[in-house]
Design an enzyme around this catalytic site. Sequence first.
Site, PDB file in Angstrom:
ATOM      1  N   LYS A 232     -10.795  -4.307   5.539  1.00 22.94           N
ATOM      2  CA  LYS A 232     -11.094  -5.547   5.387  1.00 22.94           C
ATOM      3  C   LYS A 232      -9.823  -6.404   6.230  1.00 22.94           C
ATOM      4  O   LYS A 232     -10.379  -7.564   6.978  1.00 22.94           O
ATOM      5  CB  LYS A 232     -10.776  -6.176   3.933  1.00 22.94           C
ATOM      6  CG  LYS A 232     -11.846  -6.875   3.408  1.00 22.94           C
ATOM      7  CD  LYS A 232     -11.820  -7.250   2.085  1.00 22.94           C
ATOM      8  CE  LYS A 232     -12.706  -8.616   1.752  1.00 22.94           C
ATOM      9  NZ  LYS A 232     -13.214  -9.040   0.517  1.00 22.94           N
ATOM     10  N   GLU A 233      -8.951  -5.961   6.022  1.00 25.86           N
ATOM     11  CA  GLU A 233      -7.821  -6.735   7.098  1.00 25.86           C
ATOM     12  C   GLU A 233      -8.090  -6.609   8.508  1.00 25.86           C
ATOM     13  O   GLU A 233      -7.989  -7.646   9.235  1.00 25.86           O
ATOM     14  CB  GLU A 233      -6.335  -5.745   6.929  1.00 25.86           C
ATOM     15  CG  GLU A 233      -5.114  -6.421   7.460  1.00 25.86           C
ATOM     16  CD  GLU A 233      -3.957  -5.508   7.237  1.00 25.86           C
ATOM     17  OE1 GLU A 233      -3.962  -4.397   6.674  1.00 25.86           O
ATOM     18  OE2 GLU A 233      -2.810  -6.181   7.930  1.00 25.86           O
ATOM     19  N   GLY A 234      -8.770  -5.416   9.037  1.00 24.48           N
ATOM     20  CA  GLY A 234      -9.232  -5.419  10.358  1.00 24.48           C
ATOM     21  C   GLY A 234     -10.297  -6.437  10.625  1.00 24.48           C
ATOM     22  O   GLY A 234     -10.461  -7.278  11.727  1.00 24.48           O
TER      23      GLY A 234
ATOM     24  N   ASN B  63      -7.661  -3.873   1.290  1.00 21.16           N
ATOM     25  CA  ASN B  63      -7.835  -2.604   2.061  1.00 21.16           C
ATOM     26  C   ASN B  63      -7.666  -2.867   3.476  1.00 21.16           C
ATOM     27  O   ASN B  63      -7.993  -4.043   4.038  1.00 21.16           O
ATOM     28  CB  ASN B  63      -9.116  -1.891   1.519  1.00 21.16           C
ATOM     29  CG  ASN B  63     -10.177  -2.327   1.965  1.00 21.16           C
ATOM     30  OD1 ASN B  63     -10.334  -2.552   3.012  1.00 21.16           O
ATOM     31  ND2 ASN B  63     -11.310  -2.345   1.011  1.00 21.16           N
TER      32      ASN B  63
ATOM     33  N   ARG C 146       0.941  -1.070   0.302  1.00 18.86           N
ATOM     34  CA  ARG C 146      -0.041  -0.020   0.052  1.00 18.86           C
ATOM     35  C   ARG C 146       0.912   1.257   0.142  1.00 18.86           C
ATOM     36  O   ARG C 146       0.507   2.238  -0.425  1.00 18.86           O
ATOM     37  CB  ARG C 146      -0.952   0.025   1.285  1.00 18.86           C
ATOM     38  CG  ARG C 146      -2.018  -0.762   1.454  1.00 18.86           C
ATOM     39  CD  ARG C 146      -2.827  -0.853   2.377  1.00 18.86           C
ATOM     40  NE  ARG C 146      -3.644  -1.977   2.736  1.00 18.86           N
ATOM     41  CZ  ARG C 146      -3.551  -2.593   4.078  1.00 18.86           C
ATOM     42  NH1 ARG C 146      -3.310  -1.883   5.081  1.00 18.86           N
ATOM     43  NH2 ARG C 146      -4.168  -3.678   4.156  1.00 18.86           N
TER      44      ARG C 146
END
Length: 481
Positions: free
Chosen positions: A224-226, A221, A187
């Site tokens: 979504k990771e969290g 993103n 990123r």
Amino acid sequence: TYYRHHRYVPHFYRYRDHSANTENLLPEVANPEPVVPQPGMPTYPEIPEVFHPEPEVFHPIPEAFHPVPGVVHPAPEPYQLPEVFQPVLDASSPVNANRVFYGIMFDAGSTGSRIHIYKFIQKDPVELPVLDNEMYHAVKPGLSAYKDNPEEGGNTIRQLLKIAKKTVPEEDWKRTPVVLKATAGLRLLPEERANALLKEVRGVFDESPFFVPNNSVSIMNGAKEGVLAWVTVNFLTGHLYSNTRRTVGILDLGGGSTQITFLPKSKKTVQSAPPTYIAQFNLFKNTYQVYTHSYLGNGLYAARLATLGALGAEGLDWKVFTSSCLPKKFREDVTFGGTTYKVSGIPDGYAGYKLCYYEVMKVIKGIVHQPYEVKGSSVFYAFSYYFDRAVESGLIDGSRGGAIEVRDFKKRAKEVCNKMTKYRAVSPFLCMDMTYITCLLKEGFGFKDTTVLQLAKKVNNVETSWALGATFDYFRNLNIH
Ligand SMILES: O=c1ccn([C@@H]2O[C@H](COP(=O)(O)OP(=O)(O)O)[C@@H](O)[C@H]2O)c(=O)[nH]1
């Protein structure tokens, strides 16, 4: 060693008891996106609707949940899993009688690349599959370190794929999906550099014998990771199967970014949050609305550079970046994301906790949003670099993990910074890291001194990472929005 092989014997059951589901079952979603068939797309065991637990009523968030400030925190819950969760070593797992399928998930992180190979067992066509075990392996550095040499980056993935070929039986290769998701490292790179790396990886996947779905290589993103890490932890701790809607929050501290995700109990948390910090998804016939945010540039390694004033300072290779968080006589070259910086302590100046706190504060203040509710008494699972630094500084035992309070980080940070020479051998950055973690938790997220953090690298022998949630997401779309 990073190489682990976990196995637990699945326990048979006939009907799924809504309140007592104690196995690692593949979660179901209420409204999976229609699957668009791809040519050559393998088929997976069908999960019949009829055996799913009754959909739970979505309880509206209570109007008034007012955490009482200053109330003594209840003793941390031990989070002992029910007995059937405990891994049992048994060489004669009855896998032959079952249909087995695998999922390969790559985590291309800013500080390393990791492969997770999950084995699921479909014991009976009318039952949900069970997560049987995970094979995990990690290499350093991460893909972004190869920004000027994508081919070499691709090779690191090729090496990891060899483990998949050894783990997944040959007859299953063709139907086993291989997916890579990149996080903060990519990123933070210029788009064309990141794309060159992704393209290289895609080539490596295409030449492999595994099933390569559409869009199998991408940058994930932060939201979504969290969410996916929250899904992993709540799945592994059994919270997704209880009908209490009690869940645990997660705190993930990566090298480049950091995530906080929890299920708000208070409407005020949702109302006072920036709208993009609230994510909704369906999982296991429930709808969840979570508070989640990923702070890019606030991962531990990015924060080190920001504290030193070096973040994004490419072309300044003559410059030495100094900090009072480092031992006075320390001087070294550090590399993050493929860029090398000269850093040192302040040889004729001061070093110590107070000055260091002031320095790291600049990296946090005004950046991190304070969710209303963290002043309350929820339990948070903290992993990745929270776990690593708690182990390094002696707060917890690396093999067992453990529960600590936010103030334990603060106390140990003071000790490490004020006795830098003692801790220098562990890591010259330990003072900076511990102070940053303290500052992030207290001044950033606004946690109380007494908030309990459950530190865990693994839960139920599976890595606490977004990767398992992402594998569920692949098999059954979570429909996050
Ligand atoms: O399955 C996993 C995945 C990650 N990690 C650790 O979590 C941190 C993740 O940092 P990463 O490089 O992924 O940073 P990000 O790109 O997320 O900022 C590192 O300490 C890893 O060793 C781990 O212990 N198990």
